[in-house]
Design an enzyme around this catalytic site. Sequence first.
Site, PDB file in Angstrom:
ATOM      1  N   GLY A  57      -9.915  -8.304  35.744  1.00 36.10           N
ATOM      2  CA  GLY A  57      -9.369  -6.962  35.608  1.00 36.10           C
ATOM      3  C   GLY A  57      -8.777  -6.525  36.927  1.00 36.10           C
ATOM      4  N   LYS A  58      -9.466  -5.636  37.622  1.00 31.13           N
ATOM      5  CA  LYS A  58      -9.033  -5.110  38.914  1.00 31.13           C
ATOM      6  C   LYS A  58      -7.633  -4.520  38.824  1.00 31.13           C
ATOM      7  CE  LYS A  58     -10.160  -8.991  41.044  1.00 31.13           C
ATOM      8  NZ  LYS A  58     -10.378 -10.012  42.041  1.00 31.13           N
ATOM      9  N   HIS A  59      -7.413  -3.681  37.810  1.00 31.89           N
ATOM     10  CA  HIS A  59      -6.125  -3.019  37.652  1.00 31.89           C
ATOM     11  C   HIS A  59      -6.264  -1.831  36.701  1.00 31.89           C
ATOM     12  CE1 HIS A  59      -6.072  -5.847  34.183  1.00 31.89           C
ATOM     13  NE2 HIS A  59      -5.447  -4.840  33.580  1.00 31.89           N
ATOM     14  N   ALA A  60      -5.201  -1.061  36.626  1.00 33.92           N
ATOM     15  CA  ALA A  60      -5.057   0.016  35.642  1.00 33.92           C
ATOM     16  C   ALA A  60      -3.675  -0.145  35.029  1.00 33.92           C
ATOM     17  CB  ALA A  60      -5.191   1.385  36.317  1.00 33.92           C
ATOM     18  N   HIS A 105     -10.131  -0.678  35.784  1.00 29.93           N
ATOM     19  CA  HIS A 105     -11.254  -1.364  35.140  1.00 29.93           C
ATOM     20  C   HIS A 105     -11.432  -2.775  35.697  1.00 29.93           C
ATOM     21  CE1 HIS A 105      -7.638  -2.077  32.710  1.00 29.93           C
ATOM     22  NE2 HIS A 105      -8.159  -3.245  32.402  1.00 29.93           N
TER      23      HIS A 105
END
Length: 141
Positions: A57-60, A105
Amino acid sequence: MNSIELKVNHSGIVTLAKIQDDRDGNLIIANALKEIPFEIKRVYYINQLENSVSIRGKHAHKKCEQVIFCISGSFLLGLDDGKVQQKVLMNKDNIGIYLGPMLWHTMEDFSAGCVLLVFASDYYDESDYIRNYEDFIRLTK
């Protein structure tokens, strides 16, 4: 009944119908524009998560909406709306989390045999991603 209490904005709990047959397994049903609160344009799953220290994830997203499920095993879902952060244990195959736009997230702490299933409101578009956390925080102000 689920026991998840979400504290972050741009999120929600999605519960799918689960028909249990002790002899023949479970049937779990997801309907677009009903339980899944948008028209589904993309479905993907993540498996073979053998490295339990991985963080995915590590993004929006700027516009894309998603609903994420753990259909086998368990993992920790990290949620961050720019003000409130929360971790949710995902371990029920018919309980998912709605990930609205502008919700950072992450997924981590995967159990052996973990499988994630995601319904998305749009096709893959790299320009919809916010991959830098500082940019995300700046955009949420």
